[in-house]
Design a protein around this motif. Sequence first.
Motif, PDB file in Angstrom:
ATOM      1  N   ALA A 239      39.555  53.560  47.419  1.00 54.23           N
ATOM      2  CA  ALA A 239      39.999  52.267  47.911  1.00 54.23           C
ATOM      3  C   ALA A 239      39.991  51.242  46.785  1.00 54.23           C
ATOM      4  CB  ALA A 239      39.112  51.803  49.060  1.00 54.23           C
ATOM      5  N   GLY A 240      39.538  51.662  45.585  1.00 50.88           N
ATOM      6  CA  GLY A 240      39.526  50.747  44.446  1.00 50.88           C
ATOM      7  C   GLY A 240      38.274  49.885  44.364  1.00 50.88           C
ATOM      8  N   GLU A 241      37.333  50.100  45.262  1.00 52.32           N
ATOM      9  CA  GLU A 241      36.087  49.330  45.233  1.00 52.32           C
ATOM     10  C   GLU A 241      35.190  49.894  44.146  1.00 52.32           C
ATOM     11  OE1 GLU A 241      34.904  46.893  47.300  1.00 52.32           O
ATOM     12  OE2 GLU A 241      35.962  47.082  49.216  1.00 52.32           O
TER      13      GLU A 241
ATOM     14  N   GLY B  15      42.888  36.800  40.034  1.00 49.73           N
ATOM     15  CA  GLY B  15      43.526  36.132  41.161  1.00 49.73           C
ATOM     16  C   GLY B  15      42.557  35.714  42.245  1.00 49.73           C
ATOM     17  N   LEU B  16      41.252  35.824  41.977  1.00 55.14           N
ATOM     18  CA  LEU B  16      40.267  35.388  42.963  1.00 55.14           C
ATOM     19  C   LEU B  16      39.631  34.087  42.487  1.00 55.14           C
ATOM     20  CD1 LEU B  16      38.451  38.745  43.732  1.00 55.14           C
ATOM     21  CD2 LEU B  16      40.219  37.658  45.066  1.00 55.14           C
ATOM     22  N   GLY B  17      39.972  33.002  43.124  1.00 58.46           N
ATOM     23  CA  GLY B  17      39.331  31.719  42.803  1.00 58.46           C
ATOM     24  C   GLY B  17      40.016  30.979  41.667  1.00 58.46           C
TER      25      GLY B  17
ATOM     26  N   ALA C 252      30.619  43.819  57.519  1.00 57.93           N
ATOM     27  CA  ALA C 252      31.339  44.978  56.993  1.00 57.93           C
ATOM     28  C   ALA C 252      30.485  46.232  57.113  1.00 57.93           C
ATOM     29  CB  ALA C 252      31.721  44.745  55.535  1.00 57.93           C
ATOM     30  N   ASN C 253      29.254  46.025  57.500  1.00 56.78           N
ATOM     31  CA  ASN C 253      28.361  47.165  57.679  1.00 56.78           C
ATOM     32  C   ASN C 253      28.374  47.574  59.151  1.00 56.78           C
ATOM     33  OD1 ASN C 253      26.349  49.033  57.721  1.00 56.78           O
ATOM     34  ND2 ASN C 253      24.683  47.568  57.414  1.00 56.78           N
TER      35      ASN C 253
ATOM     36  N   THR D 190      35.972  30.191  50.159  1.00 56.84           N
ATOM     37  CA  THR D 190      36.593  30.336  48.841  1.00 56.84           C
ATOM     38  C   THR D 190      37.113  31.753  48.623  1.00 56.84           C
ATOM     39  OG1 THR D 190      34.843  28.870  48.102  1.00 56.84           O
ATOM     40  CG2 THR D 190      36.265  29.753  46.416  1.00 56.84           C
TER      41      THR D 190
ATOM     42  N   ARG E  21      44.032  44.747  39.854  1.00 52.79           N
ATOM     43  CA  ARG E  21      43.885  46.073  40.477  1.00 52.79           C
ATOM     44  C   ARG E  21      42.454  46.347  40.895  1.00 52.79           C
ATOM     45  NH1 ARG E  21      47.313  50.498  37.178  1.00 52.79           N
ATOM     46  NH2 ARG E  21      49.286  49.392  37.281  1.00 52.79           N
ATOM     47  N   MET E  22      41.505  45.903  40.056  1.00 52.52           N
ATOM     48  CA  MET E  22      40.108  46.212  40.328  1.00 52.52           C
ATOM     49  C   MET E  22      39.568  45.386  41.497  1.00 52.52           C
ATOM     50  SD  MET E  22      39.020  46.195  36.311  1.00 52.52           S
ATOM     51  CE  MET E  22      37.255  46.348  36.488  1.00 52.52           C
ATOM     52  N   LEU E  23      40.080  44.163  41.636  1.00 44.86           N
ATOM     53  CA  LEU E  23      39.450  43.228  42.566  1.00 44.86           C
ATOM     54  C   LEU E  23      40.248  42.947  43.820  1.00 44.86           C
ATOM     55  CD1 LEU E  23      38.237  40.638  39.891  1.00 44.86           C
ATOM     56  CD2 LEU E  23      36.847  42.356  41.060  1.00 44.86           C
ATOM     57  N   THR E  24      41.522  43.286  43.833  1.00 48.74           N
ATOM     58  CA  THR E  24      42.326  42.973  45.007  1.00 48.74           C
ATOM     59  C   THR E  24      43.075  44.217  45.479  1.00 48.74           C
ATOM     60  OG1 THR E  24      44.500  42.462  44.057  1.00 48.74           O
ATOM     61  CG2 THR E  24      42.809  40.757  43.862  1.00 48.74           C
ATOM     62  N   PRO E  25      43.576  44.195  46.711  1.00 52.52           N
ATOM     63  CA  PRO E  25      44.320  45.361  47.198  1.00 52.52           C
ATOM     64  C   PRO E  25      45.789  45.323  46.758  1.00 52.52           C
ATOM     65  CG  PRO E  25      44.094  43.757  48.945  1.00 52.52           C
ATOM     66  CD  PRO E  25      43.388  43.183  47.755  1.00 52.52           C
TER      67      PRO E  25
ATOM     68  N   ALA F 139      29.770  48.536  53.037  1.00 53.02           N
ATOM     69  CA  ALA F 139      30.867  47.564  52.961  1.00 53.02           C
ATOM     70  C   ALA F 139      31.903  47.990  51.929  1.00 53.02           C
ATOM     71  CB  ALA F 139      30.319  46.175  52.634  1.00 53.02           C
TER      72      ALA F 139
ATOM     73  N   PHE G 183      35.220  42.153  51.993  1.00 54.88           N
ATOM     74  CA  PHE G 183      35.751  43.309  52.727  1.00 54.88           C
ATOM     75  C   PHE G 183      37.097  42.958  53.374  1.00 54.88           C
ATOM     76  CE2 PHE G 183      36.108  45.628  56.777  1.00 54.88           C
ATOM     77  CZ  PHE G 183      35.932  46.936  56.372  1.00 54.88           C
TER      78      PHE G 183
ATOM     79  N   TRP H  32      42.217  52.889  39.181  1.00 51.95           N
ATOM     80  CA  TRP H  32      42.845  51.688  38.612  1.00 51.95           C
ATOM     81  C   TRP H  32      43.814  52.013  37.488  1.00 51.95           C
ATOM     82  CZ3 TRP H  32      37.201  49.854  37.669  1.00 51.95           C
ATOM     83  CH2 TRP H  32      36.622  49.461  38.886  1.00 51.95           C
TER      84      TRP H  32
ATOM     85  N   ALA I 297      39.123  40.509  52.489  1.00 54.99           N
ATOM     86  CA  ALA I 297      40.115  40.239  51.437  1.00 54.99           C
ATOM     87  C   ALA I 297      40.665  41.535  50.860  1.00 54.99           C
ATOM     88  CB  ALA I 297      39.491  39.391  50.335  1.00 54.99           C
ATOM     89  N   ARG I 298      39.820  42.544  50.790  1.00 53.60           N
ATOM     90  CA  ARG I 298      40.228  43.790  50.158  1.00 53.60           C
ATOM     91  C   ARG I 298      40.971  44.724  51.120  1.00 53.60           C
ATOM     92  NH1 ARG I 298      38.663  45.808  44.768  1.00 53.60           N
ATOM     93  NH2 ARG I 298      40.175  47.467  44.646  1.00 53.60           N
ATOM     94  N   HIS I 299      40.439  44.844  52.333  1.00 55.26           N
ATOM     95  CA  HIS I 299      40.975  45.884  53.220  1.00 55.26           C
ATOM     96  C   HIS I 299      41.818  45.350  54.378  1.00 55.26           C
ATOM     97  CE1 HIS I 299      38.673  48.765  50.990  1.00 55.26           C
ATOM     98  NE2 HIS I 299      37.581  48.049  51.184  1.00 55.26           N
TER      99      HIS I 299
ATOM    100  N   SER J  63      41.107  32.181  48.302  1.00 54.91           N
ATOM    101  CA  SER J  63      41.662  32.562  46.998  1.00 54.91           C
ATOM    102  C   SER J  63      42.392  33.900  47.092  1.00 54.91           C
ATOM    103  CB  SER J  63      40.578  32.604  45.928  1.00 54.91           C
ATOM    104  OG  SER J  63      39.636  33.589  46.248  1.00 54.91           O
TER     105      SER J  63
ATOM    106  N   GLN K  44      29.754  39.511  51.772  1.00 55.83           N
ATOM    107  CA  GLN K  44      30.256  40.878  51.734  1.00 55.83           C
ATOM    108  C   GLN K  44      31.428  41.054  52.708  1.00 55.83           C
ATOM    109  OE1 GLN K  44      27.385  43.922  53.128  1.00 55.83           O
ATOM    110  NE2 GLN K  44      26.735  43.840  50.979  1.00 55.83           N
TER     111      GLN K  44
END
Lengths: 473, 397
Positions: free
Chosen positions: A25-27, A471-473, B214-215, B311, A327-331, A56, B266, A417, B268-270, B315, B262
Amino acid sequence: MPFSFTRLPSQPMDATGKAVLVNQAGEHIILRMSDVTRLITREAPLDPTLMERLHAGLFVTHNPRSSGVDLVAQSVRSKLSTLMSGTELHLFVATLRCDHSCPYCQVSRVSDDRTAYDMTIEDASAGLDIMFASPSKCLKLEVQGGEPLLNYPLVHELVRAARKRAREEGRPLECVVTTNLANITPEMCMFFRDHDVLLSTSIDGPSDLHNANRPRPGNDAFQRAVAGIELVRNICGVDSVSALPTTTRRSLGRVREIVDTYVGLGFSGVFLRPLSPFGFAVKTQSAIGYDTQDFIDHYLEGLDYCLELWKRGYQFREHYASLLLRRMLTPFDTGYVDLMSPAGAGSAVLVFNYDGDVYISDEARMLAETGEKLFRLGTIRGSTREHLLAKPQFAHWIRDSMNEAIPGCDWCAFRTWCGTDQVYHHATQGDIVGIRSLSSFCQRNMAVFNWLVQKLDADDDDSRILRAWGGLG
Amino acid sequence: MIRLSGPVTATVLPDQTILGRLTSDASTPTTLRARRILIEREGVSASDRCGFAASISRGDLDSASETPLVKLPQWANYLADGDIVAITPSPSLHVIYRRNATTNSLLVTERCSSNCIMCSQPPTARDDSWLYELAISSIEHLPEDATEIGITGGEPLLDFQRFLTLLYRLKTLIPRTAVHVLTNGRLLAYLSYAQAISDIRHPDLMFGVPLYSANPSRHDFIVQARGAFDQTIRGILNAKRCGLRIELRVVLHEQSAPTLGQLARFIARHLPYVDQVALMGLEHIGFVKANAKVLKSSLSNYSSLIEEFVTTLESSGINTVLFNMPICLLPESVWPAARQSISDWKNDMPEQCSRCAIQSECSGFFSWNVDEYKQSVRPFSLAEARHFRSILRRRLP
């Protein structure tokens, strides 16, 4: 759930050392080796807070049918969706002729022979037919050279026809012309403005470095490029022109000056990239080339300097790191075709060479100039898109570029990534898969990923700035 | 706090529930009267009531009335023309829709598949399908210009056939009214459920779905239902696959706070394609009273968590809002995210707030939270109000 892990460099090799874990999932998460061992062997319980983070991040699951599996599947599907969406980027090599004679240049020649090195209007038009046959929702047309403005009538016609057709078909189209700007005129700028064309140019660093890298009659490549940038900005707008440096041996040790040149020219970032091992660059390797480690040191010093500038209030970023961070931080996909798995060559990009030959990537046509035409799909003339892509080797190239199945990539933590490049490995190792431990492509990307994950892990200014780049913040 | 239902006294008892829109116009055309309930002014005579579905008297009841006649209870003095009420045979009066309300919701059931530790409306097990039937019948009386209607429970999707019937009626009879459904989303884990809803093709439909961590085990603990997290996540995936709009709802308390950051990462990502995320203050009612020890904390303790949450999501391009949190207890950076979300019938403010210069712009309090907050709230001066408005303006596009 499945994940890969890699010990971080410059860490003790025992259980107190740290490793980075990355899943499909890139996490990612950084853990002590003692915790990694506990997690894998399940011999001792992990700290409950850590377990929550692992849950998580989709590293662990409480049962094999959990929704985490669906979420990972969703990530894998989005990542592979580029394969289904069709080729977006189409490169047209307007001419091989150039007024510069850069020693590292892969392909260009100084020549007045228009018939030998220019693309014809008929070939360009056939290329457009193939481009518009792509099922991709968005299209991107990039005009390359040589110096494409030496064949301006073709550039003019190509852009005009592409814009007209995109309007008729109601499809979004981005146009980019890559030029040294030495010969750009206000009339050309006005045409580019009216047809929404972006310009991409080269600035290798301060004047002396740039001019040494890029010899031309009058030794004024830098002055002409800077004047060209000024002209384009005034007519087309400040955001209409971007620039890239090429790193040669002369650049080493001068990365701060290179960055400062970009800051001084009013750019918001720089893309620090290495020399390509293609074309003439291979022959001149001894004169202008350098070790991979030299480049890595140069690059990381550049990153540090960009972070330092940011802390001093200049919001200036390094673009390669920024796209890796995204790539590392966003989907979200970065749309960067040079680092994809399966590789973007052919699936995300097609190249129409000046002579009407079709290649799977820019590097592939550069390699062809040295006589190796392995990655040629056919000719533009009388071909349809289906016809070109039906070449049996093409499917093999895609198959052999999926890093899940490439020895050395298969266990690498950064695989999710990263990407692959068949043309690069064929050019350097004579094999499209290649051996990772001998690959500077691999060495370079590993070094950058290692550096980035460790920087991100520290809860400090650098980590916050890098998140902003992503792209975060 | 405004009361919405209660027993009434009546002369002629209705033999079944009467639904209708209130009017004070005693000369309403006879052709409309069967769908109207007269709310009487002074001097109404027995003949004036003729033909109305029912009549509500402000004075003593006229025992000679032939039309079902109830006495307006004290608590319902606010009723006005255009409101919709139901009169049941018990007899009782239920206010279904108030024209002047900021939001109107239909409570369709009190049954629920979850049993959240902070539930403001604890679930019951009894058969209350009459609530659904009442909601379904009331749609034809709702005004076509209603901007939004909420569907709430309990868990509205448990009685899925009735839910579809209700949604279909909303779509056909008041298609321009936005519909917001509060559901735990667990039944949407069946793709066929999400598909069936999508097939109705309601033009303006949003599902508010709770996600507390997320848990999985933390979420399951908060909703007191094993497997709920997996079902809700699959439900969200299915909903988005079918093109349904989703608002994630996160209630902030001592059990959700430890993993709030967290959760934001989660999402934001998924789940970056959700249409909105709402972070909500705790309502001090229902189970919260019994579980106060493990739930309650002062909002001001959560300032940095709220900032981080907003935030992280903003973002990543996810629209994020704060519900049930008074402005003066929030850090400045998240003021633009605060929304006036509390239905007016359960919104009250402590005495200090009357001196506050931004009272009318504040989300205010649940009536049942007033006692909790009255120590900590602080009225804004005129200068602070100017500062507040300048911050909101800065965020406008």
